[in-house]
Design an enzyme around this catalytic site. Structure first.
Site, mmCIF file in Angstrom:
data_model
loop_
_atom_site.group_PDB
_atom_site.id
_atom_site.type_symbol
_atom_site.label_atom_id
_atom_site.label_comp_id
_atom_site.label_asym_id
_atom_site.label_seq_id
_atom_site.Cartn_x
_atom_site.Cartn_y
_atom_site.Cartn_z
ATOM 1 N N ASN A 71 7.745 2.380 5.852
ATOM 2 C CA ASN A 71 6.586 2.785 5.050
ATOM 3 C C ASN A 71 5.437 3.152 5.991
ATOM 4 O OD1 ASN A 71 4.059 2.554 3.660
ATOM 5 N ND2 ASN A 71 5.171 1.671 1.946
ATOM 6 N N HIS B 84 0.147 3.103 6.208
ATOM 7 C CA HIS B 84 -0.970 2.624 7.035
ATOM 8 C C HIS B 84 -1.378 3.581 8.137
ATOM 9 C CE1 HIS B 84 -1.386 -0.952 4.811
ATOM 10 N NE2 HIS B 84 -0.157 -1.346 5.032
ATOM 11 N N HIS C 276 3.510 5.908 -0.455
ATOM 12 C CA HIS C 276 2.976 5.635 -1.786
ATOM 13 C C HIS C 276 1.806 6.593 -2.025
ATOM 14 C CE1 HIS C 276 1.412 2.283 -4.742
ATOM 15 N NE2 HIS C 276 1.417 3.493 -5.296
ATOM 16 N N ARG D 219 -1.009 7.117 -4.067
ATOM 17 C CA ARG D 219 -1.787 6.363 -5.059
ATOM 18 C C ARG D 219 -2.684 7.287 -5.866
ATOM 19 N NH1 ARG D 219 -2.964 1.021 -5.292
ATOM 20 N NH2 ARG D 219 -1.570 -0.300 -4.092
ATOM 21 N N ARG E 160 -6.033 6.768 -1.625
ATOM 22 C CA ARG E 160 -6.753 6.038 -0.575
ATOM 23 C C ARG E 160 -6.094 6.194 0.803
ATOM 24 N NH1 ARG E 160 -5.463 -0.192 -2.210
ATOM 25 N NH2 ARG E 160 -6.327 0.513 -4.178
ATOM 26 N N GLU F 264 6.880 6.180 -3.551
ATOM 27 C CA GLU F 264 6.455 5.124 -4.477
ATOM 28 C C GLU F 264 5.319 5.695 -5.303
ATOM 29 O OE1 GLU F 264 5.049 1.979 -2.027
ATOM 30 O OE2 GLU F 264 7.001 1.553 -1.197
ATOM 31 N N THR G 36 0.329 -3.341 -3.497
ATOM 32 C CA THR G 36 1.026 -3.543 -4.770
ATOM 33 C C THR G 36 1.249 -5.036 -5.021
ATOM 34 O OG1 THR G 36 2.158 -1.506 -4.200
ATOM 35 C CG2 THR G 36 2.973 -2.709 -6.119
ATOM 36 N N GLU H 189 14.458 -2.227 -6.527
ATOM 37 C CA GLU H 189 13.842 -2.822 -5.333
ATOM 38 C C GLU H 189 13.254 -4.167 -5.725
ATOM 39 O OE1 GLU H 189 11.493 -0.342 -2.785
ATOM 40 O OE2 GLU H 189 10.493 -2.057 -1.859
ATOM 41 N N HIS I 266 8.388 -5.541 0.608
ATOM 42 C CA HIS I 266 7.025 -6.049 0.489
ATOM 43 C C HIS I 266 6.839 -7.357 1.256
ATOM 44 C CE1 HIS I 266 2.968 -6.647 -0.942
ATOM 45 N NE2 HIS I 266 3.014 -5.396 -1.312
HETATM 46 N N1 PXP Z 1 8.167 -1.533 -1.117
HETATM 47 C C1 PXP Z 1 7.237 -1.253 -2.058
HETATM 48 C C2 PXP Z 1 7.702 -0.880 -3.423
HETATM 49 C C3 PXP Z 1 5.864 -1.291 -1.746
HETATM 50 O O1 PXP Z 1 4.946 -1.015 -2.694
HETATM 51 C C4 PXP Z 1 5.469 -1.595 -0.423
HETATM 52 C C5 PXP Z 1 4.018 -1.575 -0.055
HETATM 53 O O2 PXP Z 1 3.508 -0.297 -0.168
HETATM 54 C C6 PXP Z 1 6.470 -1.856 0.525
HETATM 55 C C7 PXP Z 1 7.809 -1.847 0.145
HETATM 56 C C8 PXP Z 1 6.141 -2.179 1.957
HETATM 57 O O3 PXP Z 1 5.449 -3.389 2.008
HETATM 58 P P1 PXP Z 1 4.825 -3.894 3.391
HETATM 59 O O4 PXP Z 1 3.823 -2.875 3.814
HETATM 60 O O5 PXP Z 1 4.234 -5.213 3.048
HETATM 61 O O6 PXP Z 1 5.972 -3.985 4.371
#
Ligand code: PXP
Length: 234
Positions: A7, A10, A43, A45, A49, A70, A101, A148, A188
């Protein structure tokens, strides 16, 4: 062997802090892929953001593995996804004021149309839910392809007995998801300490991990970045 979705939200968060052009998510995706990522997860959003619409478009054109988008189950997002066609859409709950999330999606009949229009567009549909039997059965009834499991609760636990109980809950959820013919995904809050326990269950087919990878990347790259600037300054 499980697949790794990286992901990169960031990277975009850092860019948006200055509203500038760096760091570039396309470059991050490429590095992730060159180092073994099986998928890039982003994601989009509603408040934009971090990831922007242009990122989604550019990533769709440049990603060589798979793109997992996402998103909230809104008309706007369904329209965007149907046009851009990511390989997978993961439906997530979304609240404007949340930092990330929080909690899984509450599945209901309202989602049937969204799921079917995404599937008609040729997109695999995944839902982000708590490891809950009833929710998993509803996911199957709604026709989703993958589930998921939200591992946020697991990731936040400190007591070993509670951790083991949550791992068992995730394992049971994964067994049911698989038995019902859906793909088993988890994500997550997973990091360099808590991911192995879930890998060892040998049933989760894909992990989506972001924050801990990007956090580690800051430190694995910081020394080189300072040294290079020091050379310029000198
Ligand atoms: N999976 C989903 C569905 C998420 O919403 C997120 C956060 O955006 C992640 C995985 C990744 O989570 P993390 O950044 O805490 O590893």
């Amino acid at each position: 062997m499980a697949l790794l979705g990286v992901n990169i939200d960031h990277i975009a968060t850092l860019r948006e802090a200055r509203k500038g052009i760096e760091p570039e998510p396309v470059y991050a995706a490429s590095i992730a892929e060159q180092n073994g990522a099986d998928q890039i997860t982003i994601h989009l959003r509603e408040d934009r953001r971090h990831i922007q619409d242009r990122d989604l478009k550019l990533l769709r054109e440049t990603i060589q593995t798979k793109l997992n988008l996402e998103m909230a189950s809104t008309n706007e997002m369904v329209k965007i996804a149907s046009e851009i066609k990511p390989d997978t859409v993961t439906l997530v709950p979304e609240k404007r004021e949340e930092l990330t999330t929080e909690g899984g999606l509450n599945l209901s009949e309202d989602l049937r149309e969204v799921i079917s229009s995404l599937k008609k567009a040729g997109i695999e549909v995944s839902v982000f839910i708590e490891p809950d039997t009833e929710m998993i059965q509803t996911a199957k009834e709604l026709g989703v392809d993958a589930v998921e499991i939200h591992t946020g609760r697991y990731a936040n636990l400190k007591k070993e007995s509670e951790i083991l109980a949550e791992v068992e809950k995730i394992n049971k959820a994964a067994i049911l998801i698989k038995k019902l013919g859906m793909r088993v995904v988890a994500g997550h809050g997973l990091n360099y300490h808590n991911t192995q326990k879930l890998v060892d269950l040998n049933i989760i087919e894909e992990f989506n991990i972001g924050h801990s990878i990007i956090s580690r990347a800051v430190f694995s790259g910081l020394a080189e970045a300072v040294l290079t600037m020091k050379l310029i300054v000198e």
